[in-house]
Design a protein around this motif. Structure first.
Motif, PDB file in Angstrom:
ATOM      1  N   ASN A  14       0.818  -1.222   0.000  1.00  0.00           N
ATOM      2  CA  ASN A  14       0.000   0.000   0.000  1.00  0.00           C
ATOM      3  C   ASN A  14       0.849   1.268   0.000  1.00  0.00           C
ATOM      4  O   ASN A  14       0.384   2.331   0.390  1.00  0.00           O
ATOM      5  N   CYS A  15       2.116   1.163  -0.445  1.00  0.00           N
ATOM      6  CA  CYS A  15       3.047   2.302  -0.454  1.00  0.00           C
ATOM      7  C   CYS A  15       3.307   2.801   0.967  1.00  0.00           C
ATOM      8  O   CYS A  15       3.547   3.988   1.191  1.00  0.00           O
ATOM      9  N   GLU A  16       3.275   1.885   1.905  1.00  0.00           N
ATOM     10  CA  GLU A  16       3.612   2.155   3.307  1.00  0.00           C
ATOM     11  C   GLU A  16       4.260   0.923   3.923  1.00  0.00           C
ATOM     12  O   GLU A  16       5.200   1.029   4.689  1.00  0.00           O
ATOM     13  N   THR A  17       3.730  -0.244   3.569  1.00  0.00           N
ATOM     14  CA  THR A  17       4.314  -1.518   3.953  1.00  0.00           C
ATOM     15  C   THR A  17       3.998  -2.511   2.847  1.00  0.00           C
ATOM     16  O   THR A  17       3.342  -2.161   1.858  1.00  0.00           O
ATOM     17  N   ALA A  34       4.578  -0.044   8.989  1.00  0.00           N
ATOM     18  CA  ALA A  34       5.411   0.423   7.884  1.00  0.00           C
ATOM     19  C   ALA A  34       6.513  -0.581   7.587  1.00  0.00           C
ATOM     20  O   ALA A  34       6.750  -1.530   8.350  1.00  0.00           O
ATOM     21  N   PRO A 109      -4.376   7.006   4.311  1.00  0.00           N
ATOM     22  CA  PRO A 109      -3.842   5.851   5.044  1.00  0.00           C
ATOM     23  C   PRO A 109      -4.925   4.827   5.375  1.00  0.00           C
ATOM     24  O   PRO A 109      -5.413   4.743   6.507  1.00  0.00           O
ATOM     25  N   ARG A 111      -4.759   1.390   5.411  1.00  0.00           N
ATOM     26  CA  ARG A 111      -4.177   0.391   6.313  1.00  0.00           C
ATOM     27  C   ARG A 111      -5.087  -0.820   6.517  1.00  0.00           C
ATOM     28  O   ARG A 111      -5.420  -1.194   7.641  1.00  0.00           O
ATOM     29  N   HIS A 241       7.390   4.878   0.010  1.00  0.00           N
ATOM     30  CA  HIS A 241       6.705   5.196   1.262  1.00  0.00           C
ATOM     31  C   HIS A 241       6.038   6.550   1.048  1.00  0.00           C
ATOM     32  O   HIS A 241       6.664   7.599   1.140  1.00  0.00           O
ATOM     33  N   ALA A 243       3.960   8.515   2.512  1.00  0.00           N
ATOM     34  CA  ALA A 243       3.822   9.559   3.525  1.00  0.00           C
ATOM     35  C   ALA A 243       5.036  10.469   3.595  1.00  0.00           C
ATOM     36  O   ALA A 243       4.918  11.654   3.932  1.00  0.00           O
ATOM     37  N   THR A 244       6.234   9.946   3.259  1.00  0.00           N
ATOM     38  CA  THR A 244       7.443  10.768   3.356  1.00  0.00           C
ATOM     39  C   THR A 244       8.123  10.997   2.018  1.00  0.00           C
ATOM     40  O   THR A 244       8.982  11.872   1.902  1.00  0.00           O
ATOM     41  N   GLN A 313      11.196   7.079   7.732  1.00  0.00           N
ATOM     42  CA  GLN A 313      10.273   7.934   8.479  1.00  0.00           C
ATOM     43  C   GLN A 313      10.979   8.991   9.322  1.00  0.00           C
ATOM     44  O   GLN A 313      10.378   9.568  10.220  1.00  0.00           O
TER      45      GLN A 313
END
Length: 481
Positions: A14-17, A34, A109, A111, A241, A243-244, A313
């Motif tokens: 999900n482009c986060e984990t 993450a 997000p 998740r 990732h 978010a960043t 992060q």
């Protein structure tokens, strides 16, 4: 217990984990929330202790797998003597409401890891589900508790249309899958967790399909191996990732470079080298948004200095640590977290940053003040320190005069001449000095053959030296010599 090869895994995220799904319908790797968080499932590194989450037929079966179109939705079909079961695995992905039509980095997000399964056609198939979570790299149990519609632990909640029974640290079920409804199991690791309806899950799938369909519209590659390139682009996107703006070199840790070996590193960090190459690729096929987000990530780092790698992060890269209670992938030990390369000096890192800045500007981007500072930092480091020994691309503990670092310095300063045109003559002189040194002491000759040695004045061969041809440092004729 059945083990799986690395090539047996499908990647979803999900482009986060991201999670790795094996051929048997089992999730063997997932860190929550993450990439760089502790593993929630870690059977990849220890089948017995690490933890897994499988949905599969009890009987032996044939397995077919594919991704739905150009998406990150993985379809597994279990073909048994009593019927065929279709399992879909995906993370719900959605853009923020205010994101512009070309913005695929501003994500909501969600998740939620979604698993749906149903019987195709007629018949009845005996199935089994096992949720064997082992949080914190299997250093503690999940301590599941009952909640409305499911079970919860600190990291996540599990909601399933199939009733699950608790057996110590595990949640289990065996049942007959019959024609009719699509069943689900949703691992929700959002801030607000509640049991979903089948209608909500259908919306999540439609939304996720739309996300990947729209993202792929911006991929304008039309050359050879188009399908492979498009699939590879989705994989690269899954390593971001959102978010960043960071990228991970890999979503895993401790997969050995050599089977059974000890070169098992934690790659869940942003390497400027790897990301520079990745950005080059994304620019070439049409994705400038991810590249811009990454450059913004880099300029936000403390004091503007350039290290080989960064945590995705923020903060500091944790020191290297070993997890002796895990057996490792196919017995390869040690299992590691953190990375000791955080304090190394690697010349090619600065060159890749310069190339990323060049491609950004070349495709219409404007270098802001922070990017200009980054440019100046990289240029001055290469100008001043190129003659020094370094740790190199393979991140050796001892610093040496690695040929690849010199070649990449040459490439970086050649690009810098296009970004800082008033210093072009100065950079060209340094490039000439570098080329002369490498050709005099790095280009080895044995009988009728020539090769670039791994080190200046050395004789060992380094595969990285082949990149000297892609940068035009060496003439193509030498590749045949």
């Amino acid at each position: 217990m059945k083990e799986y090869r690395i090539e047996d895994y499908g990647l979803i995220g999900n482009c986060e984990t991201a999670a790795l799904v094996n051929l048997g319908g089992g999730i063997d790797w997932l860190c929550l929330p993450a990439f760089d968080s502790a593993a929630f499932f870690g059977a990849l590194l220890d089948r017995e202790k690490g933890g897994e989450f499988f949905i599969r037929p009890v009987e032996e079966c044939e397995v077919e797998r594919r991704y739905l179109d150009d998406s990150a939705i993985l379809e597994t079909r279990f073909i048994t003597n009593h019927g065929t079961v279709r399992l879909l695995d995906f993370f719900a992905v959605a853009r923020r409401t205010k994101a512009r039509f070309y913005d695929f980095t501003s994500l909501h997000p969600m998740r939620k890891l979604v698993r749906t399964f149903r019987l195709e056609g007629e018949g009845k198939v005996a199935m089994e589900i096992a949720m064997r979570a082992r949080p914190d790299y299997a250093r503690r149990g999940p301590a599941w508790r009952f909640i409305s519609g499911g079970h919860a632990t600190f990291e996540a909640s599990l909601f399933s249309s199939i009733p699950l029974t608790s057996a110590r640290d595990d949640l289990l079920a065996q049942f007959l899958l019959e024609p009719g409804s699509t069943h689900f199991a949703v691992l929700d690791f959002s801030e607000e967790r509640k049991a979903p309806t089948r209608e909500q899950i259908a919306v999540w799938q439609e939304m996720t399909e739309a996300f990947w369909r729209e993202w792929n519209l911006f991929n304008y590659y039309r050359g050879p191996y188009r399908e492979i390139v498009r699939r590879s682009a989705v994989t690269l996107k899954l390593l971001t990732h959102a978010a960043t703006g960071a990228f991970v070199a890999a979503p895993t840790t401790s997969l050995p470079e050599i089977p059974g070996g000890a070169a098992n590193w934690d790659y869940r960090f942003t390497w400027l080298r790897d990301t520079g190459l990745l950005i080059d690729t994304l620019f070439r096929i049409g994705y400038s948004g991810e590249a811009k987000a990454f450059l913004d990530f880099v300029v936000r780092q403390k004091d503007g200095s350039l290290a080989p790698l960064y945590p995705i992060q923020g903060g500091a890269v944790p020191p290297e640590n070993e997890l002796p209670h895990l057996t490792g992938y196919e017995g390869a030990r040690p299992v590691r977290t953190g990375n000791r390369a955080r304090d190394q000096f690697q010349l090619d890192t600065f060159a890749h940053v310069l190339e990323a800045l060049f491609y950004f500007q070349h495709t219409g981007g404007t270098l802001n003040r922070q990017m200009r500072n980054l440019l100046d930092n990289a240029v001055e480091t290469l100008v001043r320190r190129w003659p020094e020994p370094e740790n190199g691309i393979w991140e050796s503990v001892e610093r040496r005069q690695y040929t690849f670092g010199k070649v990449m310095t040459w490439a970086g300063l050649a690009v810098a001449g296009k970004l800082v045109k008033e210093r072009k003559a100065e950079f060209e002189k340094i490039c000439a000095d570098i080329r002369a040194k490498v050709l005099a002491a790095g280009l080895m000759r044995e009988k009728e053959h020539s090769y670039l040695a791994a080190e200046i004045g050395g004789h060992e061969v380094d595969a990285a030296s082949l990149l000297a041809f892609t940068s035009d440092f060496l003439p193509p004729e030498l590749a045949r010599a």
